[in-house]
Write an enzyme that holds these catalytic residues in place. Sequence first.
Site, PDB file in Angstrom:
ATOM      1  N   TYR A 110      -4.676   3.794   8.207  1.00  0.00           N
ATOM      2  CA  TYR A 110      -6.052   3.281   8.326  1.00  0.00           C
ATOM      3  C   TYR A 110      -6.640   3.603   9.704  1.00  0.00           C
ATOM      4  O   TYR A 110      -6.519   4.729  10.155  1.00  0.00           O
ATOM      5  CB  TYR A 110      -6.105   1.764   8.030  1.00  0.00           C
ATOM      6  CG  TYR A 110      -5.192   1.373   6.904  1.00  0.00           C
ATOM      7  CD1 TYR A 110      -5.445   1.840   5.611  1.00  0.00           C
ATOM      8  CD2 TYR A 110      -4.066   0.589   7.105  1.00  0.00           C
ATOM      9  CE1 TYR A 110      -4.601   1.516   4.564  1.00  0.00           C
ATOM     10  CE2 TYR A 110      -3.218   0.253   6.060  1.00  0.00           C
ATOM     11  CZ  TYR A 110      -3.496   0.727   4.800  1.00  0.00           C
ATOM     12  OH  TYR A 110      -2.665   0.412   3.775  1.00  0.00           O
ATOM     13  N   TYR A 122      -3.740  -2.469 -10.371  1.00  0.00           N
ATOM     14  CA  TYR A 122      -3.659  -2.310  -8.911  1.00  0.00           C
ATOM     15  C   TYR A 122      -2.727  -3.356  -8.286  1.00  0.00           C
ATOM     16  O   TYR A 122      -1.889  -3.037  -7.435  1.00  0.00           O
ATOM     17  CB  TYR A 122      -5.067  -2.394  -8.301  1.00  0.00           C
ATOM     18  CG  TYR A 122      -5.074  -2.320  -6.799  1.00  0.00           C
ATOM     19  CD1 TYR A 122      -4.941  -1.097  -6.140  1.00  0.00           C
ATOM     20  CD2 TYR A 122      -5.196  -3.476  -6.024  1.00  0.00           C
ATOM     21  CE1 TYR A 122      -4.925  -1.037  -4.752  1.00  0.00           C
ATOM     22  CE2 TYR A 122      -5.181  -3.421  -4.637  1.00  0.00           C
ATOM     23  CZ  TYR A 122      -5.054  -2.206  -4.004  1.00  0.00           C
ATOM     24  OH  TYR A 122      -5.027  -2.143  -2.630  1.00  0.00           O
ATOM     25  N   SER A 179       0.792  -1.245   0.000  1.00  0.00           N
ATOM     26  CA  SER A 179       0.000   0.000   0.000  1.00  0.00           C
ATOM     27  C   SER A 179       0.817   1.285   0.000  1.00  0.00           C
ATOM     28  O   SER A 179       0.252   2.359  -0.188  1.00  0.00           O
ATOM     29  CB  SER A 179      -0.953   0.017   1.196  1.00  0.00           C
ATOM     30  OG  SER A 179      -2.040  -0.815   0.925  1.00  0.00           O
ATOM     31  N   LYS A 206       0.292   3.340  -2.978  1.00  0.00           N
ATOM     32  CA  LYS A 206      -0.878   4.225  -3.122  1.00  0.00           C
ATOM     33  C   LYS A 206      -0.455   5.700  -3.123  1.00  0.00           C
ATOM     34  O   LYS A 206      -1.128   6.548  -3.711  1.00  0.00           O
ATOM     35  CB  LYS A 206      -1.886   3.969  -1.989  1.00  0.00           C
ATOM     36  CG  LYS A 206      -2.553   2.589  -2.049  1.00  0.00           C
ATOM     37  CD  LYS A 206      -3.319   2.284  -0.761  1.00  0.00           C
ATOM     38  CE  LYS A 206      -3.971   0.913  -0.809  1.00  0.00           C
ATOM     39  NZ  LYS A 206      -4.556   0.530   0.501  1.00  0.00           N
ATOM     40  N   VAL A 248       1.331  -3.822   3.688  1.00  0.00           N
ATOM     41  CA  VAL A 248       1.307  -5.134   4.350  1.00  0.00           C
ATOM     42  C   VAL A 248       2.558  -5.966   4.066  1.00  0.00           C
ATOM     43  O   VAL A 248       2.698  -7.066   4.601  1.00  0.00           O
ATOM     44  CB  VAL A 248       0.027  -5.955   4.030  1.00  0.00           C
ATOM     45  CG1 VAL A 248      -1.203  -5.368   4.684  1.00  0.00           C
ATOM     46  CG2 VAL A 248      -0.157  -6.159   2.542  1.00  0.00           C
TER      47      VAL A 248
HETATM   48  N1  GLN Z   1      -2.311  -5.248  -1.964  1.00  0.00           N
HETATM   49  C1  GLN Z   1      -2.889  -5.111  -0.671  1.00  0.00           C
HETATM   50  C2  GLN Z   1      -4.404  -5.189  -0.755  1.00  0.00           C
HETATM   51  O1  GLN Z   1      -4.982  -4.607  -1.623  1.00  0.00           O
HETATM   52  C3  GLN Z   1      -2.447  -3.810  -0.064  1.00  0.00           C
HETATM   53  C4  GLN Z   1      -2.940  -3.630   1.330  1.00  0.00           C
HETATM   54  C5  GLN Z   1      -1.983  -2.962   2.252  1.00  0.00           C
HETATM   55  O2  GLN Z   1      -0.782  -2.914   2.028  1.00  0.00           O
HETATM   56  N2  GLN Z   1      -2.517  -2.496   3.349  1.00  0.00           N
HETATM   57  O3  GLN Z   1      -5.030  -5.840   0.030  1.00  0.00           O
END
Ligand code: GLN
Length: 308
Positions: free
Chosen positions: A244, A192, A67, A70, A262
């Site tokens: 988050y 994505y 993430s 993003k 993650v």
């Molecule tokens: N690729 C992961 C997902 O879409 C990214 C989530 C994350 O890093 N929090 O679930």
Amino acid sequence: MRTSPDYGKVIEQIYKDLNQWERTGKVADYIPVLAEVDPNHYGISVQTLAGESFHIGDTKTTFSIQSISKVFTLALVFHHLGEDLWKSVGREPSGTPFNSLIQLESEQGIPRNPMINAGALVVTDRLLNYFQDPKEELLSFVRCVSNNPNVGYDERVAASELENSDRNRALAHFMKSYGNIHNEVDALMDAYCHQCSLKMNTEDLAKSFQVLVNHGTNPWTGNQLLTLSQAKRLGAVLMTCGFYDESGDFAFRVGMPGKSGVGGGVVAYIPNVLSIAVWSPALNPHGNSTLGIETLERFTTMIGDSVF
Ligand code: GLN
């Protein structure tokens, strides 16, 4: 005038103290390839705007940034779309887990912010609107901000996530029913899952956030990639939504805007001063690196600096 702290000594001390900690939390396993990663990796990189860098531990090993990507897609899309972006995605913390569906129905398919998966999917969807080859475009953007032409996608991770993308597909289809996803869900998922699979190490990540440390101008090339106002807005979104439903606690403990993934990476920065990236794959229940956050809390405490 205050002299700047010895960042090298500070991260050495933190590394020495924390490397012996038991790794609480667990490696992400809902993307099977990520479950193979050794939870004992630990690395810290600091990059200052003045041009100094400090590294300790596993700072050369690449990992899946997940993430954290993003932030790069948001920067690229925000640059092209400008303030219109905020018609399709909000900028309010969600207070829900990163992959939650729960608010989307009552809020008519407009995700709370671009850092939760729903919001990031909208942003990536707009990337598809703008570019013939969105994956290539994103890659060259990331190579440019990290000053590393070798950054690439991890096809194994991308394939593994694609095979396990039911939740993200559900989010995308649901938002498409409200007209807030414009492209085919398959094409969106491909872009994505690739963006999440970007492989970088902590040195690359610390370097790549220098564009935010430097208020939108990429220090490696001198190009302005975001306006002053856009860099401010992006920082505000990271401060309030980057972790988050742990964003408030992260701000409280660390006092810097930042982003987690993650894959166990965490990056944060102090405008005008420095960016810092940490990698430790074991995650807390919010999906954020346990040791990564502890490291950053100790860092701002020891250097006596933060955005506050
Ligand atoms: N690729 C992961 C997902 O879409 C990214 C989530 C994350 O890093 N929090 O679930």
